[in-house]
Scaffold this active site. Sequence first.
Site, PDB file in Angstrom:
ATOM      1  N   VAL A  51     -29.345  -0.098  80.349  1.00 10.57           N
ATOM      2  CA  VAL A  51     -30.044   1.315  80.221  1.00 10.57           C
ATOM      3  C   VAL A  51     -29.780   1.646  78.875  1.00 10.57           C
ATOM      4  O   VAL A  51     -30.570   1.985  77.859  1.00 10.57           O
ATOM      5  CB  VAL A  51     -30.129   2.108  81.364  1.00 10.57           C
ATOM      6  CG1 VAL A  51     -30.806   3.340  80.944  1.00 10.57           C
ATOM      7  CG2 VAL A  51     -30.492   1.491  82.618  1.00 10.57           C
ATOM      8  N   LEU A  55     -38.140   3.934  81.169  1.00 10.72           N
ATOM      9  CA  LEU A  55     -37.450   5.145  81.650  1.00 10.72           C
ATOM     10  C   LEU A  55     -37.362   6.337  80.625  1.00 10.72           C
ATOM     11  O   LEU A  55     -37.702   7.356  80.764  1.00 10.72           O
ATOM     12  CB  LEU A  55     -36.216   4.733  82.320  1.00 10.72           C
ATOM     13  CG  LEU A  55     -35.253   5.829  82.619  1.00 10.72           C
ATOM     14  CD1 LEU A  55     -35.879   6.817  83.644  1.00 10.72           C
ATOM     15  CD2 LEU A  55     -33.843   5.135  83.006  1.00 10.72           C
ATOM     16  N   TYR A  56     -36.908   6.086  79.516  1.00  4.88           N
ATOM     17  CA  TYR A  56     -36.675   7.092  78.503  1.00  4.88           C
ATOM     18  C   TYR A  56     -38.017   7.791  78.082  1.00  4.88           C
ATOM     19  O   TYR A  56     -38.040   8.977  78.080  1.00  4.88           O
ATOM     20  CB  TYR A  56     -36.130   6.360  77.264  1.00  4.88           C
ATOM     21  CG  TYR A  56     -34.680   5.733  77.434  1.00  4.88           C
ATOM     22  CD1 TYR A  56     -33.922   6.469  78.348  1.00  4.88           C
ATOM     23  CD2 TYR A  56     -34.328   4.661  76.855  1.00  4.88           C
ATOM     24  CE1 TYR A  56     -32.437   6.033  78.770  1.00  4.88           C
ATOM     25  CE2 TYR A  56     -33.156   4.016  77.049  1.00  4.88           C
ATOM     26  CZ  TYR A  56     -32.301   4.812  77.865  1.00  4.88           C
ATOM     27  OH  TYR A  56     -31.049   3.965  78.047  1.00  4.88           O
ATOM     28  N   ARG A  57     -38.883   6.672  77.971  1.00  3.14           N
ATOM     29  CA  ARG A  57     -40.295   7.486  77.541  1.00  3.14           C
ATOM     30  C   ARG A  57     -40.809   8.482  78.604  1.00  3.14           C
ATOM     31  O   ARG A  57     -41.438   9.406  78.435  1.00  3.14           O
ATOM     32  CB  ARG A  57     -41.451   6.439  77.307  1.00  3.14           C
ATOM     33  CG  ARG A  57     -40.998   5.730  75.977  1.00  3.14           C
ATOM     34  CD  ARG A  57     -40.661   6.377  74.848  1.00  3.14           C
ATOM     35  NE  ARG A  57     -40.704   5.757  73.521  1.00  3.14           N
ATOM     36  CZ  ARG A  57     -40.077   5.887  72.786  1.00  3.14           C
ATOM     37  NH1 ARG A  57     -39.288   7.075  72.487  1.00  3.14           N
ATOM     38  NH2 ARG A  57     -40.310   5.271  71.282  1.00  3.14           N
ATOM     39  N   PHE A 113     -37.877  11.190  76.093  1.00  2.00           N
ATOM     40  CA  PHE A 113     -37.158  10.983  75.050  1.00  2.00           C
ATOM     41  C   PHE A 113     -38.055  10.534  73.767  1.00  2.00           C
ATOM     42  O   PHE A 113     -38.876   9.735  73.855  1.00  2.00           O
ATOM     43  CB  PHE A 113     -36.122   9.835  75.263  1.00  2.00           C
ATOM     44  CG  PHE A 113     -34.966  10.310  76.017  1.00  2.00           C
ATOM     45  CD1 PHE A 113     -33.663  10.463  75.452  1.00  2.00           C
ATOM     46  CD2 PHE A 113     -34.963  10.395  77.434  1.00  2.00           C
ATOM     47  CE1 PHE A 113     -32.485  10.821  75.845  1.00  2.00           C
ATOM     48  CE2 PHE A 113     -33.956  10.780  78.226  1.00  2.00           C
ATOM     49  CZ  PHE A 113     -32.573  10.957  77.510  1.00  2.00           C
TER      50      PHE A 113
END
Length: 225
Positions: A5, A192-194, A198
């Site tokens: 990750v 996940l970040y998007r 982020f």
Amino acid sequence: MRGMVVEHTDSAAPADRRGTAGGDRPHPAVPTQGRRADPSGTAGPPVLRALSGYEFEAICDDLLDIYVAAMRYPIGTGTGRRRLWIDHSRRPGFSCVVAFEPPRVPVAFGYGYTGSAGQWWHEEVRRGLTATQADSWLTGAERYAELTELHVRPDRQGAGLGERVLRDFLAGRTEPLVLLSTPEAENRAWRLYRRLGFRDVLRHYHFTGDPRPFGVLGRTLPLAP
């Protein structure tokens, strides 16, 4: 899919391996059964727990095993990073969240600390930013949280565990911003970040000593529920 990750890259900077904590502490009461337990024998969903730096050190080898498996690195790769991770656990603002399955077997974790000038990662990122960008993400914020590592054991991926650990880690931060770096890819990590908002800080960036292109991502805190 690679199980990473987020991955820190400052193993190339031995001069930055310093700690700030001192004095003797009692041995933390954290089980270290992770590597010896049967990974198929679970009795319930993972439970998240925040660990102190000393508790982190007590199960560091178990967490390194998760890191190596998630990154698909050769066995033994984690040995060279242990000293660096222990150093990180002694930096100001260190926090760690671990997901344990019964009987207290670690299956996912994330950790980080308060980023500041003079740290290897901070200086590497600063090198790639314009003065305006640096003011927005680094110096102007006065303080930011650096998410250093976030990994899920391969056989526990795909069930939202990484997001649970990340949200719990961010919920405990007091800094106005969080930053991370992760290899360029199209995978669950980036999705996940998007999903959590982020934004790009640097893309296709090369840290000293690492040929891989990285993305540096960041967002303001707190994180929305």
